[in-house]
Scaffold this active site. Structure first.
Site, mmCIF file in Angstrom:
data_model
loop_
_atom_site.group_PDB
_atom_site.id
_atom_site.type_symbol
_atom_site.label_atom_id
_atom_site.label_comp_id
_atom_site.label_asym_id
_atom_site.label_seq_id
_atom_site.Cartn_x
_atom_site.Cartn_y
_atom_site.Cartn_z
ATOM 1 N N ASP A 1 0.881 -1.177 0.000
ATOM 2 C CA ASP A 1 0.000 0.000 0.000
ATOM 3 C C ASP A 1 0.917 1.224 0.000
ATOM 4 O O ASP A 1 2.133 1.096 0.160
ATOM 5 C CB ASP A 1 -0.886 -0.002 1.261
ATOM 6 N N SER A 2 0.314 2.392 -0.113
ATOM 7 C CA SER A 2 1.109 3.618 -0.078
ATOM 8 C C SER A 2 1.574 3.936 1.351
ATOM 9 O O SER A 2 2.460 4.751 1.547
ATOM 10 C CB SER A 2 0.271 4.785 -0.601
ATOM 11 N N CYS B 1 -4.530 -1.560 -1.696
ATOM 12 C CA CYS B 1 -4.749 -0.129 -1.927
ATOM 13 C C CYS B 1 -5.835 0.008 -2.982
ATOM 14 O O CYS B 1 -5.701 -0.543 -4.091
ATOM 15 C CB CYS B 1 -3.442 0.506 -2.399
ATOM 16 N N GLU C 1 -2.681 8.387 8.990
ATOM 17 C CA GLU C 1 -1.214 8.281 9.037
ATOM 18 C C GLU C 1 -0.655 9.004 10.273
ATOM 19 O O GLU C 1 0.406 8.667 10.780
ATOM 20 C CB GLU C 1 -0.582 8.849 7.758
ATOM 21 N N CYS D 1 -11.126 2.762 0.729
ATOM 22 C CA CYS D 1 -9.712 3.128 0.882
ATOM 23 C C CYS D 1 -9.237 2.304 2.069
ATOM 24 O O CYS D 1 -9.917 2.257 3.105
ATOM 25 C CB CYS D 1 -9.563 4.618 1.169
ATOM 26 N N THR D 2 -8.088 1.646 1.918
ATOM 27 C CA THR D 2 -7.670 0.723 2.984
ATOM 28 C C THR D 2 -7.318 1.444 4.284
ATOM 29 O O THR D 2 -7.195 0.814 5.331
ATOM 30 C CB THR D 2 -6.490 -0.157 2.527
ATOM 31 N N HIS D 3 -7.162 2.769 4.222
ATOM 32 C CA HIS D 3 -6.927 3.514 5.465
ATOM 33 C C HIS D 3 -8.211 3.664 6.285
ATOM 34 O O HIS D 3 -8.162 3.822 7.505
ATOM 35 C CB HIS D 3 -6.398 4.917 5.164
HETATM 36 N N1 DGL Z 1 -4.725 3.284 1.119
HETATM 37 C C1 DGL Z 1 -4.891 3.857 -0.175
HETATM 38 C C2 DGL Z 1 -6.180 3.391 -0.836
HETATM 39 O O1 DGL Z 1 -6.737 2.389 -0.454
HETATM 40 C C3 DGL Z 1 -4.884 5.334 -0.280
HETATM 41 C C4 DGL Z 1 -3.919 6.197 0.406
HETATM 42 C C5 DGL Z 1 -3.274 7.157 -0.527
HETATM 43 O O2 DGL Z 1 -3.887 8.135 -0.994
HETATM 44 O O3 DGL Z 1 -2.118 6.918 -0.815
HETATM 45 O O4 DGL Z 1 -6.644 4.010 -1.766
#
Ligand code: DGL
Length: 269
Positions: free
Chosen positions: A10-11, A73, A152, A184-186
């Site tokens: 992921d990012s 992600c 984050e 979004c995984t966050h």
């Molecule tokens: N976790 C990422 C997702 O699921 C997004 C975070 C980012 O913008 O880098 O889209």
């Protein structure tokens, strides 16, 4: 049997929401995780840039004796899953299709909300996937760009998170949705806050659950599960910047001590 690890990227630390589900559903599988913390966010970048970064993440993970890749992600999964699958010769799965399937199964009134990064929302990937399964479902989408930095920063369950969620999700409340995809995984790290804003009648869908179930199915069907008798599963974590912060916030979320997150230079791959 295949005793190699599963590669996940992921990012940043959002992909740990997928790791958590993998640990639950596949406790015997080893995992190598990479969080591209130096180049987060991906969600505001062009699809070309996201594809380039993701290819580097996969090349890095492929150095670690892995049997498959999970794109943890939504931004990457929505813009470049096909490109990456064509580029690399190993199974690669994303999170959009499992999330869409779960949403279609969950909704009763046919009104589904999707929240994600600007990249994911602009791609229309969830609408396409949901309407492929049921064209009568109404999909209402909105980008919640500030959720990623809040996560984050480790600011879950704070007033900042609550006020931000209230501002973004007002539209979802007005639209009378009964299902909300955390695209979004966050975002699953903000589950408590989002539930507080949306109320008890909206069911939150975390695509990580369906993704882990799909991984389990692929590994079982292809005789690729790890042999139970070779010892405990091993977890390795890599980041492209600030390993200490990733370790602290990640451990808190996983309820599992990340002993070490090694910093690597992703530009080399
Ligand atoms: N976790 C990422 C997702 O699921 C997004 C975070 C980012 O913008 O880098 O889209």
């Amino acid at each position: 049997m295949d005793n190699r690890a599963i590669g996940v990227f992921d990012s940043g630390l959002g992909g740990l929401t997928v790791v958590k589900e993998l640990m639950k559903q596949l406790p015997n599988e080893s995992i190598v995780y990479f969080g591209d913390t130096a180049r987060i966010p991906y969600g505001t970048r062009s699809p070309q840039m996201v594809a380039k970064y993701s290819a580097q993440c996969i090349r890095f993970l492929m150095r670690h004796n892995i049997k498959m890749i999970i794109i943890a992600c939504n931004t990457v999964s929505s813009c470049c899953l096909d490109t990456l699958q064509n580029l690399f010769d190993l199974p690669i799965i994303g999170v959009i299709s499992p999330g869409a399937k779960a949403a279609v199964k969950t909704t009763k009134n046919g009104r589904v909300g999707v929240i994600g990064t600007r990249g994911t929302i602009n791609s229309g990937a969830y609408e396409k996937e949901i309407n492929k399964l049921n064209k009568d479902i109404n999909v209402i989408s909105t980008a919640c760009s500030l959720f990623v930095p809040i996560v984050e920063e480790g600011w879950f369950n704070t007033d900042v998170a609550y006020l931000t969620a209230k501002r973004y999700l007002d539209i979802m409340k007005k639209e009378d949705i009964d299902t909300l995809v955390l695209g979004c995984t966050h975002y699953p790290l903000l589950t408590d806050t989002i539930t507080k804003v949306m109320g008890p009648n909206t069911i939150l869908v975390n695509p990580a659950e369906g993704t882990a179930a799909q991984v389990k199915e692929i590994l079982s069907n292809n005789d690729m599960l790890r042999d139970k008798f070779v010892g405990h599963a091993e977890y390795k974590y890599y980041v492209s910047d600030f390993g200490q912060k990733f370790k602290q916030i990640g451990s808190r979320f996983l309820n599992y001590d990340i002993e070490y997150a090694e910093k690597i230079d992703i530009e080399m791959y």
